[in-house]
Design an enzyme around this catalytic site. Structure first.
Site, PDB file in Angstrom:
ATOM      1  N   GLU A  12     -28.207 -28.230 -50.051  1.00 46.51           N
ATOM      2  CA  GLU A  12     -26.961 -28.061 -49.640  1.00 46.51           C
ATOM      3  C   GLU A  12     -26.439 -26.658 -50.237  1.00 46.51           C
ATOM      4  O   GLU A  12     -25.233 -26.469 -50.934  1.00 46.51           O
ATOM      5  CB  GLU A  12     -25.823 -29.277 -50.207  1.00 46.51           C
ATOM      6  CG  GLU A  12     -26.153 -30.438 -49.496  1.00 46.51           C
ATOM      7  CD  GLU A  12     -25.148 -31.515 -49.940  1.00 46.51           C
ATOM      8  OE1 GLU A  12     -24.533 -31.595 -50.868  1.00 46.51           O
ATOM      9  OE2 GLU A  12     -25.087 -32.603 -49.256  1.00 46.51           O
ATOM     10  N   GLU A  64     -29.756 -37.572 -46.660  1.00 47.72           N
ATOM     11  CA  GLU A  64     -29.002 -38.456 -47.569  1.00 47.72           C
ATOM     12  C   GLU A  64     -28.046 -39.316 -46.870  1.00 47.72           C
ATOM     13  O   GLU A  64     -27.115 -38.596 -45.923  1.00 47.72           O
ATOM     14  CB  GLU A  64     -28.420 -37.511 -48.491  1.00 47.72           C
ATOM     15  CG  GLU A  64     -29.183 -36.740 -49.388  1.00 47.72           C
ATOM     16  CD  GLU A  64     -28.306 -35.936 -50.393  1.00 47.72           C
ATOM     17  OE1 GLU A  64     -27.039 -36.000 -50.536  1.00 47.72           O
ATOM     18  OE2 GLU A  64     -29.073 -34.812 -50.752  1.00 47.72           O
TER      19      GLU A  64
HETATM   20  C1  GAL Z   1     -24.922 -34.625 -51.701  1.00 47.15           C
HETATM   21  C2  GAL Z   1     -25.791 -33.978 -52.942  1.00 47.15           C
HETATM   22  C3  GAL Z   1     -26.535 -35.072 -53.502  1.00 47.15           C
HETATM   23  C4  GAL Z   1     -25.359 -35.987 -54.126  1.00 47.15           C
HETATM   24  C5  GAL Z   1     -24.579 -36.352 -53.107  1.00 47.15           C
HETATM   25  C6  GAL Z   1     -23.481 -37.701 -53.717  1.00 47.15           C
HETATM   26  O1  GAL Z   1     -23.786 -33.555 -51.367  1.00 47.15           O
HETATM   27  O2  GAL Z   1     -26.788 -33.272 -51.879  1.00 47.15           O
HETATM   28  O3  GAL Z   1     -27.447 -34.541 -54.684  1.00 47.15           O
HETATM   29  O4  GAL Z   1     -24.882 -35.099 -54.995  1.00 47.15           O
HETATM   30  O5  GAL Z   1     -24.087 -35.619 -52.430  1.00 47.15           O
HETATM   31  O6  GAL Z   1     -22.833 -37.809 -52.474  1.00 47.15           O
END
Ligand code: GAL
Length: 694
Positions: free
Chosen positions: A184, A334
Site C-alpha cells: 500500500e 486483502e
Molecule cells: C491494510 C494493510 C494490512 C493491514 C490491513 C488492516 O491496509 O495492507 O497490512 O494493516 O490494512 O485492515
C-alpha cells in the site's frame, strides 16, 4: 546538490519507461488468468500469514488449519524485514526457507511481499535521511510503518537489495506465484531529496522555466519563477493549482519509480509466469493508478468495508476501477474477516456478507481472494482487527463462513478459469480530474468520488457490466462511454473521444467536463473546452447550488450541488432537458444536450441530478446505445455479473439484501450446484452461479 545530478541518481529510467508506455487497450491479450500458472488452481483463496510472529512449532498446526479452511494460498513476508536482514548486509532466510517449505507441504501457492513498508530500526537509526518528512517538516520516527522517504536514493538501494535477495532465493520456486512490491504505497515525503527530485521532475516536464511560468500563469500574484529550484514542494495550501496538480504528477512518477526500482531488480530472477504487482487501496488518490499499472503484471487491491455497512454498488465500482487498471482480472490481495480496526466504529459485517464480498470481487473480475489476516500478533497496533483465529489459536466464529466461501470458490474455479467480466459500458475515471476538482471544489459538497459513484450506480445497475477506464484508453470495445466529470481534458484525449463518437460510439459527458488542461489551467474555450465544437454546445455559466433546482424534459426531477447552463451552438444540437428555477439564473436554460455526430452521439449533462433522474438518463442512453442487461429488471438488492471466456458464460447473482427475491434467468441458464437459487428465487444474502448457453 544540482538538480540534474540528484535526479539522475534516482533510477529514473524505469519510471520513464513505465510512464511512456502506450495507453492500455482493453479486452485484449490479458494473461489467461490472474494466477498465470496454467497448472495451478485458477482461483486463489487464502490469507496473509506472518510466520515470523509465531514459534515454528505452531506453523504446522496453522497450515493444517488453513488447509482445512479451504485455502490454497498464503501471502508472506511483507513486513518481515528486521527478521530477513537483522543487521545491515547480514541476511537470514533460514526461517523463511522453512516457512516456505512448510507452506508447500500443505500445497499452498505463495505470494511474497517485499518487506519495504517496514524498514528495520538499524536502518532508520543509522541513516535518518531515509525517513519520511511531512509537509510541515516533521520527520517520521521508528515504530509504525511507511515511514521511509519515497525519494531517498539510499532507501531505494536498501529496498532493491532486499527484494533482490528474496528473488534470488525464491524466484524460481514454482510455488511462488507472485510478488507484491511493498505494501500500500502512498504517503509522499517532503525531505530535501524529494524537493530536489521535484525540481528535476518539473524540468523534465516543462523543459524550460518559461514554459512552466506560462502553463501555471505565474504572472498571477507575482508567482513568477526564475529557475526550477525556486519552486516550493507542496501538496496542499494556498498554492497555484498548476503546482498542486503537478505535485500529484510528481508523486505518481516517484511512486512508479519507487516500485519499478524493486520490480526491475526481481524480474530477471523470477519465474516468468509469476506476476509482479503492488497492493492498492480504496479509491486511493496518492498517485495515478492507471500509470502505475502500465509497468506491473496484474492489479491487486485491498477491499475493506470500514464501518461494516456496505454500499455494494459503490464497492463494485472500486472493483471495476481496479480491473480497469490493466483491463484484466485482478487479485483481491486483502479483505476483512468480519471487521477492521481502523474505523471510528469497527462494526462487523453481518453473517453472510463476508461471503458476499468474496463473490462480489469474483463477479467483478477477481481471480484471488485473500483474507487479512490469519491470526493477529500477540501485541502490536492491530490486535483488535478481524482475524480467522483468536489469540488462543482456535478459529473465530467467522471461520465457518470463510471456509464455506473457500470451498465454493475452489469448486467453481474450473468453471471460472479464463473467464472475465463482460462490459459494454465504460466509465472514464480520471485521476487528474479528481485531483483538479478536489483542489478547487467550488462547492464543498462536490465530492468527486460521490459524484462518480452517483453516475456509476444507475449505469451499472441497468447494464450489469461496466468497465472503468482512463481517459487515455482505447474505447472501441464499448458501446457507451460515460465521463461523469472529466474536468481535465487534453487535446489528444479530446481527439480520441471525438473519433470514438464519429465511429459510432455514444459519449455522455457530465458536469464540470472539459474545463482544464493537464497543467490545471482553464481551456481558452468554455466547457467542454476542446470538445465544445464537437458537442455543438458550451457551458455558458456554472453554479454551485445550496438548494435543489428543478429539471424537466427527458430527465425530470431535481439537481443539487452543481448546475451548468448550456447554450447550443450548432443547429443540430438538441436540448433534452431544461432547468425549472423560477427567478433564478438557470430558469428555462438547457441542462442536457445531445448531438448526433458521424455514426455516433455525444451528450452533455450539466447538473448533478437526483438518483431517480439519473435512472431515467441511464435508461435512455443505454437504450440509445443498444446495451442490454443479461437479466433485465433484477431486484435492486441483486447484483448480476457475467464472466465469459473459452466458450463459457458464467452468470453470477448475489443478493446483497436480507430478504428473498424472485430472480428470473435468461433462457437456457443452468444453475451450478449448491447455489442459493431455488425455484426462481434467490435467498437473502444468497449467491448463485449459472452457466449460460453460448
Ligand atoms: C491494510 C494493510 C494490512 C493491514 C490491513 C488492516 O491496509 O495492507 O497490512 O494493516 O490494512 O485492515
Amino acid at each position: 546538490m544540482g538538480v540534474r545530478r540528484l535526479w539522475a541518481a534516482v533510477p529514473i529510467g524505469a519510471m520513464l519507461a513505465a510512464a511512456s508506455l502506450p495507453a492500455m487497450a482493453q479486452n485484449v491479450a490479458c494473461p489467461a488468468r490472474a494466477t498465470r500458472f496454467a497448472d495451478k488452481p485458477a482461483v486463489a483463496v487464502g490469507v496473509s500469514w506472518y510466520p515470523e510472529q509465531w514459534p515454528e512449532e505452531r506453523w504446522e498446526t496453522d497450515l493444517a488449519l488453513m488447509k482445512e479452511t479451504g485455502f490454497n494460498t498464503v501471502r508472506i513476508g511483507e513486513f518481515a524485514w528486521s527478521r530477513m536482514e537483522p543487521a545491515e548486509g547480514r541476511f537470514d532466510f533460514a526461517w523463511m526457507d522453512r516457512a516456505v517449505a512448510a507452506a508447500k507441504r500443505h500445497g499452498m501457492m505463495i505470494v511474497i511481499g517485499t518487506p519495504t513498508a517496514a524498514p528495520p530500526a538499524w536502518l532508520t537509526q543509522k541513516y535518518p535521511d531515509t525517513l519520511r518528512v511531512d509537509e510541515d517538516g516533521a520527520r517520521a520516527g521508528h515504530g509504525g510503518r511507511r515511514h521511509f522517504s519515497f525519494a531517498s536514493t539510499r532507501y531505494r538501494t536498501f529496498a532493491r537489495r532486499i527484494a533482490q535477495e528474496l528473488a534470488k532465493r525464491y524466484g524460481r520456486d514454482p510455488a511462488v506465484v507472485g510478488w507484491q512490491i511493498d505494501n500500500e504505497v502512498g504517503p509522499p515525503s517532503f525531505d530535501a531529496e524529494a524537493v530536489a527530485a521535484w525540481h528535476g521532475f518539473l524540468q523534465q516536464r516543462y523543459g524550460s522555466i518559461d514554459v512552466l511560468n506560462r502553463r501555471w500563469a505565474t504572472q498571477y500574484w507575482s508567482q513568477h519563477y526564475d529557475s526550477f529550484d525556486q519552486v516550493p514542494l507542496h501538496a496542499t495550501g494556498q498554492q497555484n493549482p498548476g503546482l498542486l496538480l503537478d505535485f500529484r504528477h510528481f508523486t505518481t512518477a516517484t511512486w512508479i519509480d519507487y516500485v519499478q526500482n524493486q520490480a526491475t531488480a526481481i524480474r530477471p530472477l523470477i519465474d516468468r509466469r509469476a506476476f509482479v504487482t503492488t497492493n492498492t487501496m480504496f479509491w486511493n488518490a496518492g498517485f495515478d493508478h492507471f500509470a502505475m499499472h502500465r509497468g506491473l503484471d496484474v492489479a491487486a487491491w485491498d477491499n475493506y468495508i470500514q464501518n461494516g455497512r456496505a454500499d455494494w454498488v459503490a464497492n463494485g465500482a472500486n472493483h471495476d476501477l481496479v480491473r480497469g487498471y490493466r483491463h484484466c482480472n485482478f487479485w483481491l490481495m486483502e479483505t476483512q474477516p468480519g471487521r477492521v480496526d481502523w474505523a471510528p466504529v469497527n462494526r462487523a459485517l453481518d453473517p453472510g456478507q463476508v461471503r458476499e464480498m468474496a463473490w462480489q470481487a469474483v463477479l467483478h473480475g477477481a481471480d484471488a481472494v485473500l483474507y487479512w489476516q490469519w491470526r493477529s500478533a500477540a501485541n502490536g497496533q492491530e490486535t483488535y482487527h478481524g482475524a480467522i483465529l483468536g489469540q488462543d489459536g482456535a478459529p473465530n466464529p467467522i471461520r465457518a463462513e470463510i471456509a464455506k466461501t473457500a470451498r465454493e470458490l475452489t469448486t467453481a474455479a474450473p468453471l471460472l478459469a479464463d473467464t472475465r467480466p463482460v462490459a459494454k459500458v465504460a466509465m472514464i475515471y480520471s485521476f487528474d480530474s479528481r485531483w483538479a476538482i478536489d483542489l478547487q471544489r467550488h462547492s464543498r459538497d462536490f465530492e468527486p468520488i460521490k459524484a462518480f459513484t452517483d453516475f456509476y450506480r444507475p449505469f451499472r445497475t441497468a447494464s450489469q457490466g461496466v468497465e472503468i477506464v482512463s481517459p487515455d484508453d482505447d474505447l472501441s470495445a464499448y458501446r457507451l462511454v460515460v465521463a461523469p466529470s472529466l474536468n481535465v481534458l487534453t487535446a489528444a484525449q479530446a481527439r480520441r473521444l471525438e473519433a470514438y463518437v464519429r465511429d459510432g460510439g455514444h459519449l455522455l459527458l457530465g458536469p464540470r467536463s472539459g474545463m482544464k488542461d493537464d497543467a490545471n489551467a482553464l481551456w481558452p474555450q468554455r466547457q467542454p473546452g476542446p470538445l465544445a465544437d464537437v458537442l455543438g454546445a458550451r457551458v455558458e455559466q456554472f453554479y454551485a447550488l445550496d438548494a435543489k433546482v428543478g429539471i424537466k424534459g427527458a430527465v425530470a426531477g431535481t439537481a443539487q450541488v452543481w448546475a451548468e447552463e448550456l447554450t447550443p451552438t450548432a443547429p443540430d444540437t438538441q436540448v433534452l432537458a431544461t432547468y425549472d428555477d423560477p427567478g433564478g439564473w438557470l430558469d428555462g436554460k438547457a441542462a442536457l444536450v445531445s448531438r448526433k455526430l458521424g455514426k455516433g452521439r455525444i451528450g452533455y449533462l450539466g447538473a448533478w441530478i437526483e438518483p431517480a433522474a439519473m435512472e431515467q438518463l441511464a435508461a435512455a442512453w443505454l437504450e440509445g446505445a443498444k446495451v442490454r442487461a443479461p437479466v433485465p429488471s433484477a431486484h435492486p438488492d441483486i447484483e448480476i455479473g457475467l464472466r465469459e471466456g473459452r466458450g463459457r458464460r458464467v452468470l453470477i447473482a448475489i443478493n446483497h439484501g436480507a430478504g428473498e427475491h424472485p430472480l428470473t434467468l435468461p433462457a437456457g441458464a443452468r444453475p451450478v450446484a449448491d447455489g442459493d437459487w431455488k425455484d426462481g428465487r434467490i435467498a437473502g444474502h444468497g449467491v448463485a452461479l449459472f452457466e449460460l448457453a453460448e
